[in-house]
Structures are given as structure tokens and as C-alpha cells.
Design an enzyme around this catalytic site. Structure first.
Site, PDB file in Angstrom:
ATOM      1  CG  ASP A   8      -1.935   3.314  -1.386  1.00 59.85           C
ATOM      2  OD1 ASP A   8      -0.704   3.310  -1.193  1.00 59.85           O
ATOM      3  OD2 ASP A   8      -2.488   2.477  -2.136  1.00 59.85           O
ATOM      4  CB  SER A   9       0.377   4.992  -4.869  1.00 62.03           C
ATOM      5  OG  SER A   9       0.145   3.600  -4.727  1.00 62.03           O
ATOM      6  CB  CYS A  71       1.302   4.495   0.773  1.00 64.45           C
ATOM      7  SG  CYS A  71       2.427   4.284  -0.621  1.00 64.45           S
ATOM      8  CD  GLU A 149      -4.696   0.927  -8.140  1.00 56.63           C
ATOM      9  OE1 GLU A 149      -5.656   1.541  -8.652  1.00 56.63           O
ATOM     10  OE2 GLU A 149      -4.445   0.964  -6.919  1.00 56.63           O
ATOM     11  CB  CYS A 181       3.238  -3.120  -1.022  1.00 55.87           C
ATOM     12  SG  CYS A 181       2.222  -2.200  -2.209  1.00 55.87           S
ATOM     13  CG  HIS A 183      -1.677  -1.664  -4.145  1.00 51.14           C
ATOM     14  ND1 HIS A 183      -1.106  -0.491  -3.708  1.00 51.14           N
ATOM     15  CD2 HIS A 183      -2.555  -1.312  -5.122  1.00 51.14           C
ATOM     16  CE1 HIS A 183      -1.615   0.532  -4.397  1.00 51.14           C
ATOM     17  NE2 HIS A 183      -2.495   0.056  -5.261  1.00 51.14           N
TER      18      HIS A 183
END
Ligand code: DGL
Length: 276
Positions: A8-9, A71, A149, A181, A183
Site C-alpha cells: 500500500d502507499s 490499495c 499516518e 481506501c 486507510h
């Protein structure tokens, strides 16, 4: 048992890792958080495809037999290219508009995702195919990735940021919200609090984990050429630009990050480890 590569990012893909691990606690895992380049949401398709290619090479050279692109944004940008270039199975992510369209009573579904995902051809096609009979209201989860994050998963700041993107969907009458998403599930408590009890929130991670299980069950081990010398040497030759940080919370789990591992460790310790 297969070695499962996931990327994932950033830390978002750990919401998918968590569900896969539930099904395969005996597997080996290689997880890549590309947080030196996070967020992916507004980056070009070419940039994301380049990262996805390098990360895939790295995970395969580390022994992964199958790759989960955990992702939505990277899936939208690059999964076609990855499938053309690498002889392994890829599991991708896409906003779950089909189950949402089947579930809605108001006839309005909300989709929260990044700009890259919402503008992707794959998502637009899926929406036309499965959600043509309902109204689909979309919004970028502005600032959600940064909250996760930074480890801000609750409290006034998280509520303020989440409300700004969620409220327009609620105001439009959405009774099902799709988290597009990886996240966003880490903000689930805040999202549920703002949406209220009458709204269903769909996190596609459990369905993605079941899909991976189906693929693993249907594919003969010989179809996984990652451990063959040729695949290993061709992956190693394309290499990564940076030396990753490696954290191993257990001997079977290797967590890599291209930037500082702090955010990945924080999410792993607070949102993943309690469920292992
Ligand atoms: N977690 C990612 C996704 O599922 C990407 C978020 C981002 O980097 O913008 O889309």
C-alpha cells in the site's frame, strides 16, 4: 503454505493484512508500506505504476508467491500493467459499489475514496455495471490518509476532518457508505459515530481476503513461479531505489517501509496486533 506479499502507499493496507491473517495465520507475510511516497491519491498513474512495479519486484525477490495490492489507488493505476508484466496472481481492491447498491433502501450510496480511485476507468465501469439503478454520491476523504499516518484515529481533530467529507454524503441521503481506501477502516469508530446507527459502512477487506483464499485454493503451486530462479533474478534486476526499513513483529511477518517505520509500527501495534 504460500508467502503472501501485500503493499500500500502506507499503513492502510494493514487493514487488509489483518483480514488475510485471520484466514491464514500460518502463512509468511511480506508487507510494504510505501510511506516515503504517501499519499498516492493525487499522484499520476505513471508514478504509481512505477512504484507498484518496483515494490512487486522486491516482494517477489523476497519470496512472495502472490501479491495483494492493498490499495485502491494503486489498483486503479497499475493492476493491468502488473498482471501483464509479472507471472503471478494479483489480488486488487476496488470500491464495493455492487454490495452497496444491493443493500441500499434509500437508493443512494456514498463512496469515499481518493481522487485517483474515483477517476479510474475500472471504478467508473464497475459503477456503470452494478450501480446504474441507484444514485452514487462520491467524495474524496480529504485528510483521512494523513490522520491515519499520523496516528490520529479519534478525538476532535479526527471528527472534524471526517465530518467534512462524510456529511455531504449523509446530506444526500446515503444509507450505505463504501470505504474505497484501505486507510479509512482505521477511522471506523469516528465514521460510525458521525454516520449514526442507520447507516451501513462497508469495508471491503474481509471480502478481499476471501477472494485471495479462493485464488490460493484454485491455483496449483506450479502456477506460482516466484520462487523459480528466473523470476527471482529478473525481479532483483529492476531493484528499488531506496533501502527499506524492516520490522518483524513475529518471525513470519516482515513489515517493510520506504520511509520511517514509525507510522506503520503504530498502526500495527494499535489496530492489528490485538486481533492476531
Ligand atoms: N490506501 C490507499 C487506497 O486504498 C491510498 C491512499 C493514498 O495514498 O492516497 O487508496
Amino acid at each position: 503454505m504460500a508467502a503472501i506479499g501485500i503493499f500500500d502507499s502506507g499503513s492502510g493496507g494493514l487493514s487488509v493484512f489483518r483480514e488475510i491473517y485471520r484466514l491464514f495465520p500460518e502463512a509468511d507475510y511480506l508487507y510494504w508500506s510505501d510511506n516515503a511516497f504517501c499519499p498516492y491519491g493525487e499522484k499520476s498513474r505513471e508514478f504509481i505504476t512505477d512504484r507498484a512495479r518496483r515494490i512487486t519486484s522486491f516482494l517477489l525477490s523476497g519470496g512472495a508467491d502472490i501479491i495483494t495490492v492493498a490499495c485502491n489507488t494503486a489498483t486503479a493505476a497499475s493492476i493491468g500493467t502488473l498482471r501483464e508484466e509479472f507471472p503471478v496472481d494479483f489480488i486488487g481492491m476496488e470500491p464495493a459499489v455492487k454490495p452497496a447498491a444491493l443493500h441500499t433502501a434509500t437508493g443512494v450510496i456514498g463512496v469515499l475514496a481518493t481522487a485517483g480511485t474515483l477517476g479510474g476507468a475500472k471504478y467508473i465501469r464497475t459503477r456503470q455495471t452494478y450501480a446504474s439503478g441507484v444514485r452514487v454520491v462520491e467524495h474524496v476523504g480529504e485528510g483521512f490518509v494523513e490522520l491515519v499516518e499520523n496516528g490520529v484515529l479519534s478525538g476532535p481533530e479526527a471528527e472534524h476532518v471526517v465530518r467534512a467529507s462524510l456529511q455531504p454524503l449523509l446530506d444526500a441521503g446515503a444509507d450505505v457508505i463504501v470505504l474505497g481506501c484501505t486507510h479509512y477502516p482505521f477511522l471506523m469508530d469516528v465514521i460510525r459515530k458521525i454516520a449514526g446507527p442507520g447507516v451501513t459502512i462497508i469495508d471491503p477487506a474481509p471480502a478481499v481476503a476471501r477472494h485471495l483464499a479462493d485464488v490460493l485454493a484454485s491455483v496449483a503451486p506450479s502456477r506460482h513461479p516466484a520462487s523459480s530462479p528466473s523470476a527471482t533474478s529478473s525481479s532483483a534486476s529492476s531493484g528499488l531505489l531506496e533501502e527499506p526499513h524492516l520490522v518483524m513483529p513475529t518471525p513470519r511477518i516482515r513489515l517493510y517501509s520506504s520511509g520511517s517505520p514509525d507510522s506503520m509500527i503504530r498502526i500495527f501495534d494499535t489496530c492489528v496486533a490485538p486481533y492476531l
